[in-house]
Design an enzyme around this catalytic site. Structure first.
Site, PDB file in Angstrom:
ATOM      1  N   HIS A 142      30.995   6.936 -15.802  1.00  0.00           N
ATOM      2  CA  HIS A 142      31.043   6.339 -14.452  1.00  0.00           C
ATOM      3  C   HIS A 142      30.783   7.365 -13.358  1.00  0.00           C
ATOM      4  O   HIS A 142      30.768   7.027 -12.180  1.00  0.00           O
ATOM      5  CB  HIS A 142      32.402   5.679 -14.182  1.00  0.00           C
ATOM      6  N   CYS A 143      30.594   8.622 -13.740  1.00  0.00           N
ATOM      7  CA  CYS A 143      30.397   9.660 -12.729  1.00  0.00           C
ATOM      8  C   CYS A 143      28.912   9.967 -12.589  1.00  0.00           C
ATOM      9  O   CYS A 143      28.209  10.143 -13.583  1.00  0.00           O
ATOM     10  CB  CYS A 143      31.152  10.929 -13.126  1.00  0.00           C
TER      11      CYS A 143
END
Length: 353
Positions: A142-143
């Site tokens: 998710h980064c």
């Protein structure tokens, strides 16, 4: 490229399994406030040691990614933001972290995540050298370069691929196979317009992050319904992994092997059995190894106490099938059909019940 310790050759004779005791997040019971088992990585290693698959001196010790390493992908602005405890609290979803001095947050939360990130970068090179590699941590999908979230503070998948592109001759195309229950919007945003990277993502369509913009980067999108079970899941994974690798011939596969697809996971919302997860990993490894494509596996999400045992069982299964060999997987490796695997899976289940 800048000088990095992450690409130094490990002692010969090491297995391409990357880990460090620094992966584990444990302090003041704070880790219990997140559904995450923050000692999961160490438990996986302990199970593998008990089964005599590995020993400490046979695995590759992960090193922490430095600022200079992280800047290959991340903006300086983003790394500076992590000097604010409340930002880290938001990203890790552990609210009390906001009230801790940042030096404590750096040492107890971010250093483990930086070490896992270093582990993924190291495992990228090992995969190309040895044909496969497993980082027992990582998978922070998710980064992206300038934004963290969902327990992901560093973009380790993007970093591993960019390092390979910049430093390893003959690696100019990569396929990401993301089978965590959540959409991998971080690497999707990072590789949005990059024709060198092909993304397949299978996820529960109704849960976090629901990132419509990032979905545009997915070449093969498999949106799953609540409560999807083994048979349908394994057929879809098999069909789409084969399709993805036939459609685009990569020099490396990065496999995000999240175990939050497990039945009963509080966040994933899918209903895959432990055997189903073991079979899934086997399908992906078979697909890559039978084509002679190096594969890097990261463990990603998975939020239950029994997760560590399942990851260890999966690695033991890959080993027993000869999919973790030194060379390109043996002939005949692709001969087991998905129908056969699903039948075997059902047999295993009936034995258990």
């Amino acid at each position: 490229p800048h000088k990095t310790e992450l690409y130094e050759d490990p002692p010969s004779g090491c297995w391409p399994i990357v880990y460090s005791p620094d992966y584990n997040i444990t302090f003041m019971g704070l880790e219990k406030l997140h559904p995450f088992d923050a000692g999961k990585w160490g438990k996986v290693i302990n199970f593998l040691k008990e089964e005599k698959l590995i020993a400490d001196d046979l695995i590759v010790q992960a090193r922490e990614a430095t600022d200079e390493d992280l800047l290959v992908v991340h903006t300086r602005r983003y790394l500076n933001k992590l000097k604010w405890s409340f930002v880290v609290a938001t990203i890790t979803e552990i609210p009390p972290v906001a009230f801790l001095p940042n030096f404590v947050v750096q040492r107890k939360v971010l250093k483990p995540l930086r070490t896992q990130t270093g582990g993924t970068i190291m495992a990228g090179k090992l995969a190309v050298d040895k044909g496969w590699a497993i980082n027992v941590g990582g998978g922070f999908h998710h980064c992206s370069s300038d934004k963290g979230g969902g327990f992901c503070a560093y973009a380790d998948i993007t970093l591993a691929i960019k390092f390979l592109f910049e430093r390893v001759q003959g690696v100019s195309r990569a396929t990401i196979i993301d089978l965590d229950a959540h959409q991998g919007n971080g690497h999707e945003r990072d590789f949005m317009d990059d024709p060198r990277v092909y993304i397949m993502d299978a996820y529960n369509r109704y849960i976090y992050p629901g990132d419509g913009f990032a979905k545009r980067a997915i070449k093969r999108r498999v949106e799953l319904e609540w409560g999807t079970e083994d048979t349908e899941y394994l057929q879809k994974v098999h069909m789409h992994v084969e399709g993805a690798l036939n459609e685009f011939q990569p020099d490396v596969v990065v496999y995000n092997a999240g175990t939050d697809v497990l039945d009963g996971d509080p966040l994933g919302g899918l209903a895959i059995s432990p055997q189903g997860i073991v079979r899934r990993d086997e399908l992906v490894f078979r697909a890559a190894r039978s084509r002679g494509i190096p594969i890097l596996m990261v463990t990603s999400g998975g939020y239950q106490k029994r997760t560590a045992r399942i990851i260890a069982d999966s690695i033991l299964n890959l080993h027993s099938l000869g999919l973790l060999g030194k060379e390109r997987a043996a002939c005949g490796v692709g001969s087991c059909s998905v129908d056969q695997m699903i039948r075997d899976s059902a047999k295993d289940l009936s034995k258990l019940s």
